[in-house]
Write an enzyme that holds these catalytic residues in place. Structure first.
Site, PDB file in Angstrom:
ATOM      1  N   ASP A  64       1.752  18.049  88.820  1.00 23.99           N
ATOM      2  CA  ASP A  64       0.435  17.420  88.683  1.00 23.99           C
ATOM      3  C   ASP A  64       0.538  15.913  88.936  1.00 23.99           C
ATOM      4  O   ASP A  64       1.635  15.320  88.875  1.00 23.99           O
ATOM      5  CB  ASP A  64      -0.068  17.690  87.255  1.00 23.99           C
ATOM      6  CG  ASP A  64      -1.574  17.659  87.137  1.00 23.99           C
ATOM      7  OD1 ASP A  64      -2.249  17.211  88.080  1.00 23.99           O
ATOM      8  OD2 ASP A  64      -2.088  18.085  86.080  1.00 23.99           O
ATOM      9  N   MET A  65      -0.591  15.272  89.200  1.00 21.91           N
ATOM     10  CA  MET A  65      -0.641  13.818  89.421  1.00 21.91           C
ATOM     11  C   MET A  65      -2.057  13.396  89.062  1.00 21.91           C
ATOM     12  O   MET A  65      -2.987  13.704  89.789  1.00 21.91           O
ATOM     13  CB  MET A  65      -0.338  13.555  90.898  1.00 21.91           C
ATOM     14  CG  MET A  65      -0.052  12.142  91.304  1.00 21.91           C
ATOM     15  SD  MET A  65      -1.523  11.144  91.560  1.00 21.91           S
ATOM     16  CE  MET A  65      -0.848   9.748  92.389  1.00 21.91           C
TER      17      MET A  65
ATOM     18  N   ASP B 217     -10.360  21.272  89.513  1.00 24.06           N
ATOM     19  CA  ASP B 217     -10.460  21.582  88.083  1.00 24.06           C
ATOM     20  C   ASP B 217     -11.744  22.328  87.779  1.00 24.06           C
ATOM     21  O   ASP B 217     -11.938  22.808  86.673  1.00 24.06           O
ATOM     22  CB  ASP B 217     -10.409  20.295  87.255  1.00 24.06           C
ATOM     23  CG  ASP B 217      -8.980  19.882  86.982  1.00 24.06           C
ATOM     24  OD1 ASP B 217      -8.076  20.703  87.216  1.00 24.06           O
ATOM     25  OD2 ASP B 217      -8.753  18.740  86.544  1.00 24.06           O
TER      26      ASP B 217
ATOM     27  N   ASP C  41     -12.864   2.822 139.257  1.00 24.57           N
ATOM     28  CA  ASP C  41     -13.795   2.256 140.230  1.00 24.57           C
ATOM     29  C   ASP C  41     -14.922   1.485 139.549  1.00 24.57           C
ATOM     30  O   ASP C  41     -15.472   0.545 140.077  1.00 24.57           O
ATOM     31  CB  ASP C  41     -14.379   3.366 141.106  1.00 24.57           C
ATOM     32  CG  ASP C  41     -14.880   4.542 140.279  1.00 24.57           C
ATOM     33  OD1 ASP C  41     -14.455   4.647 139.106  1.00 24.57           O
ATOM     34  OD2 ASP C  41     -15.694   5.314 140.784  1.00 24.57           O
TER      35      ASP C  41
ATOM     36  N   ASP D  25       1.088  24.952  80.652  1.00 23.71           N
ATOM     37  CA  ASP D  25       0.566  23.723  81.241  1.00 23.71           C
ATOM     38  C   ASP D  25       0.938  22.520  80.381  1.00 23.71           C
ATOM     39  O   ASP D  25       1.866  22.574  79.555  1.00 23.71           O
ATOM     40  CB  ASP D  25      -0.965  23.887  81.440  1.00 23.71           C
ATOM     41  CG  ASP D  25      -1.493  23.106  82.625  1.00 23.71           C
ATOM     42  OD1 ASP D  25      -1.676  21.883  82.479  1.00 23.71           O
ATOM     43  OD2 ASP D  25      -1.704  23.707  83.700  1.00 23.71           O
ATOM     44  N   ASP D  26       0.220  21.448  80.546  1.00 22.82           N
ATOM     45  CA  ASP D  26       0.452  20.157  79.908  1.00 22.82           C
ATOM     46  C   ASP D  26       0.582  20.267  78.386  1.00 22.82           C
ATOM     47  O   ASP D  26      -0.204  20.972  77.748  1.00 22.82           O
ATOM     48  CB  ASP D  26      -0.763  19.274  80.276  1.00 22.82           C
ATOM     49  CG  ASP D  26      -0.561  17.826  79.913  1.00 22.82           C
ATOM     50  OD1 ASP D  26       0.477  17.495  79.332  1.00 22.82           O
ATOM     51  OD2 ASP D  26      -1.460  17.029  80.236  1.00 22.82           O
TER      52      ASP D  26
HETATM   53  C1  DGJ Z   1      -5.189  18.263  85.661  1.00 20.40           C
HETATM   54  C2  DGJ Z   1      -5.025  19.639  86.258  1.00 20.40           C
HETATM   55  O1  DGJ Z   1      -5.839  19.792  87.362  1.00 20.40           O
HETATM   56  C3  DGJ Z   1      -5.309  20.670  85.186  1.00 20.40           C
HETATM   57  O2  DGJ Z   1      -5.242  21.961  85.738  1.00 20.40           O
HETATM   58  C4  DGJ Z   1      -4.343  20.507  84.070  1.00 20.40           C
HETATM   59  O3  DGJ Z   1      -3.042  20.801  84.512  1.00 20.40           O
HETATM   60  C5  DGJ Z   1      -4.415  19.096  83.519  1.00 20.40           C
HETATM   61  N1  DGJ Z   1      -4.285  18.109  84.541  1.00 20.40           N
HETATM   62  C6  DGJ Z   1      -3.349  18.871  82.483  1.00 20.40           C
HETATM   63  O4  DGJ Z   1      -3.300  17.594  82.056  1.00 20.40           O
END
Ligand code: DGJ
Length: 735
Positions: free
Chosen positions: A479-480, A549, A53, A367-368
């Site tokens: 991871d990335m 982290d 309306d 880990d890495d």
């Molecule tokens: C970033 C991650 O958040 C960490 O915990 C660790 O795995 C590093 N990368 C390793 O390069």
């Protein structure tokens, strides 16, 4: 059926628990109009809410007023270029180069359950938490396009989900330049917008601002959902707080570029849109092809932010997270990243595992740094074979030794990346995302693989499989660690280059799907330089995500508070680490670090052979405490009590069992202050009628009503960063 259609009023109603979402085919042109989103009402015809309306409302017959109508009608899926000057949800570039489009109602269907979205993560129906779906197909005849809007209402949760499938039903190609997944036109602008923002190691800080005229948005154009802005936003009525008031929460089930935007219009209304960010986006649809836009989850709460969060948590725990660990306690792990960084070998890892196993830790995560010739972050990503110098005798030897200690073994991968110094890059330089002829920007000394290409994904996966099949691996940390730049693919024609951002995310999803279905027993934890991909898309593939982290217990209070806005605590990767903390240099008591990590998946990230004896001695007790409360933390209702963004002297939170039979209360005195050592804190979520006793003081019995309305006394904590937990149990008798 939670979805009904009133044929006379041409109105669809989705009822999700106590929430309604109402859509109408508007009089005067078959436009799909948004009627309302809010608390359920019994009325079957709410056409008056369209305020036809007030508007000149005959767009077909009265050309003069057509633009006025289009610029004021609340739309379900507004198109660009036809007279609605608010933000559009859909935009095209037609073969003649023009952009206008006009989607109007064509048909609909209603059915039980919920369809999967091809290649995309999405929520799903379960027996415990069922749902019904409404599909409305719109058409734009001149463009030869059909857009099907998919809405699902969850029966027991105040949740509506939305997504869109666009199909080229014509005989000419058409380019989509914007396909947002949701638009909601609210009939008020009296909102605050709450978003989760931050940076590396400071993810998801909650920020609340009053809406004002114009557009307010958060987004990502980094190729990942990002540390900077999470794909979440809530519109809250001004008086809404943690426990009361109306709140609308939106979360995008996607891990790439996104936008969430609220626009306050000339008539003091709010248009909220969410979807794939259209910056550098386009998608060419050839005749017969279709494009699926990811899902948006919309939660309605009348119990403030806390109510909204608990609904998200319930939905994600039941209707999004999958796999063997969905409802299971996760193994208590020890990760060597902060313990050794790149400086480790078999001997060192075994020494950590030996000590850890004695203390009750259940899994070692390497880990890495275990592959190629990786001694720092400057090489070897893409070379997923064992670095013999560090792991003499190979991976199987190490894993067997760890298994002999009665521990599981987990491993780190960064499957989307490629180092310039790698065998993979030397063999396939074109596999890295790049624009030919331009220098490639390095970030953490690495490039990103072109995951739009199947051969790239296949190659990486075959290397991963060799590792996974060669030893008894029971956990993967995926991871990335960088964002995308110079986005170009050697495999795409020029007219499809802007598809790469999305094709990349689809490629990641495809590989995660393959991995999780081929290895259903492996627990997958996502991670992205900490928490840059903490989003519901990732939760569909992995039941837990590394939160940040920043492992400092005090920083974590804020990070976990923000994360809990829409993500369940059961999904938050959280570890006890060494002090001084590696990110902020702060020293906190070991017990407080344990209490902060207990909110999440729990584990350790330190060299257990080198920490003070006193801390080491505390681990078995800490593990017993975690085991005792984990089921409650994973399955209970989470209540935020403190808010360090407002008062940084303390934090407190609570987990209450669904049947209200017990509650775990946790408190952290962040800063000790004179004359503030004694506080009274009101509990939440208990049964007011029931009586509860404290497990540590069974003689003290109080009603839920007293605990919630009068509170409990907290005192006796001396110093900064001190914490305590109290377990309340419902008493059988009141005397
Ligand atoms: C970033 C991650 O958040 C960490 O915990 C660790 O795995 C590093 N990368 C390793 O390069």
């Amino acid at each position: 059926m939670s979805v009904t259609y009133n044929e006379k009023a041409r109105q669809f109603r989705l009822r999700a628990n106590k929430t309604d979402y109402v859509i109408a085919v508007a009089p005067g042109g078959d436009y799909l109009a948004h009627v309302r989103f809010g608390s359920a009402v019994p009325d079957r015809d709410l056409t008056y809410l369209l305020r036809l309306d007030e508007n000149p409302f005959t767009p077909e017959t009265n050309d003069r007023d057509r633009a006025v109508y289009l610029d004021t009608l609340p739309f379900e899926y507004p198109c660009f270029g036809i007279g609605d000057y608010r933000e559009s949800a859909f935009k095209i570039s037609a073969p003649d180069g023009t952009s206008a489009c006009d989607l109007r109602y064509k048909s609909h269907k209603i059915y039980k359950g919920k369809p999967a979205l091809e290649g995309l993560p999405a929520t799903f129906a379960t027996e415990k938490s069922p749902c019904d779906t409404l599909e409305i197909t719109l058409e734009d005849k001149p463009a030869g396009l059909e857009a099907t809007l998919i809405y699902t209402a969850f029966e027991k949760l105040d949740v509506i989900t939305r997504s869109v499938i666009v199909k080229n039903v014509g005989d000419k190609p058409c380019t989509l330049t914007r396909v947002y997944s949701a638009c909601v036109d609210f009939d008020t602008a009296d909102f605050d917008m709450l978003t989760l923002n931050g940076s590396w190691a400071r993810e998801r800080a909650a920020e609340r601002c009053r809406l004002h005229h114009g557009k307010q948005s958060i987004d990502s154009i980094r190729g990942e959902s990002s540390h900077q802005n999470n794909p979440f936003a809530a519109l809250c009525e001004h008086k809404a707080d943690e426990d009361s008031g109306e709140v609308f929460g939106f979360n995008f089930v996607y891990s790439g570029n996104f936008i969430a935007q609220a626009e306050v219009t000339q008539h003091k209304k709010t248009r909220f849109v969410m979807g794939i960010n259209d910056t550098d986006f386009s998608w060419l649809l050839e005749p017969g092809e279709s494009f699926t836009a990811p899902e948006v989850v919309m939660v309605h709460s009348t119990e403030g932010l806390g109510g909204m969060s608990r609904t998200f948590h319930d939905l994600y725990r039941e209707n999004l997270i999958r796999g063997e660990y969905k409802d299971k306690r996760r193994p208590i792990l020890i990760n060597n990243w902060e313990a050794t960084y790149f400086d480790f070998n078999t001997e060192k890892l075994i020494s950590i595992a030996k000590e850890a196993s004695k203390l009750g830790i259940e899994m070692l995560v390497m880990d890495d740094g275990w592959f190629g010739h990786r001694d720092s972050d400057n090489s070897s990503l893409g070379d997923w074979f064992v670095y013999e110098k560090k792991l003499p005798g190979g991976l199987k030897h190490l894993v067997d030794e760890v298994n002999k200690l009665g521990m599981k073994f987990g491993i780190w991968f960064e499957p989307e990346m490629i180092s310039p110094d790698s065998e993979l890059f030397r063999a396939h330089p074109d596999w890295a995302i790049q624009v030919k002829g331009r220098p490639m920007t390095l970030c953490r000394e690495q490039y990103v693989l072109d995951y739009s290409r199947k051969e790239v994904r296949d190659h990486i996966y075959s290397m991963m499989r060799k590792i996974l099949d060669g030893a008894n691996i029971e956990y993967i940390k995926w991871d990335m660690n960088r964002q995308l730049t110079e986005v170009g693919s050697a495999a795409l024609p020029p007219e499809r280059q802007k598809e790469l951002w999305h094709r990349y995310v689809l490629g990641v999803y495809e590989l995660m799907e393959r991995l999780t279905s081929d290895y259903p027993h492996i627990l997958l934890e996502n991670c992205s330089g900490g928490g840059a991909r903490f989003d519901p898309g990732m939760l569909y593939y992995s039941p837990q995500i590394w939160c940040s982290d920043d492992t400092d217990a005090i920083e974590r209070l804020k990070i976990q508070y923000g994360t809990s806005m829409c993500y369940p605590c059961s999904a938050m990767g959280a570890h006890v680490s060494d002090c001084p903390n590696h990110t902020v240099g702060r020293s906190t008591p070991f017990a407080t670090r344990g209490h902060a990590a207990m909110v999440g998946t729990f584990g350790y990230e330190l060299d257990v052979t080198r920490i003070p004896q006193e801390d080491r001695d505390a681990i078995p007790g800490q593990i017993a405490e975690f085991n005792k409360y984990n089921a409650l933390v994973r399955t209970g209702d989470h209540y935020r009590i403190g808010n360090m963004f407002e008062d940084n002297t303390f934090d407190a939170w609570e987990f209450v069992a669904k049947d209200k039979s017990e509650a775990l209360f946790e408190f952290v005195q962040v800063l000790g202050r004179p004359n503030e050592r004694s506080r009274r804190i009101r509990l939440k979520g208990l049964d007011p009628e029931a009586y509860y006793f404290r497990e540590d003081k069974p003689e003290e019995k109080l009603s839920g009503a007293a605990l919630m309305n009068c509170g409990i006394n907290i005192g006796g904590l001396w110093g900064d960063f001190r914490s305590l937990i109290i377990h309340f149990i419902r008493a059988e008798h009141t005397d």
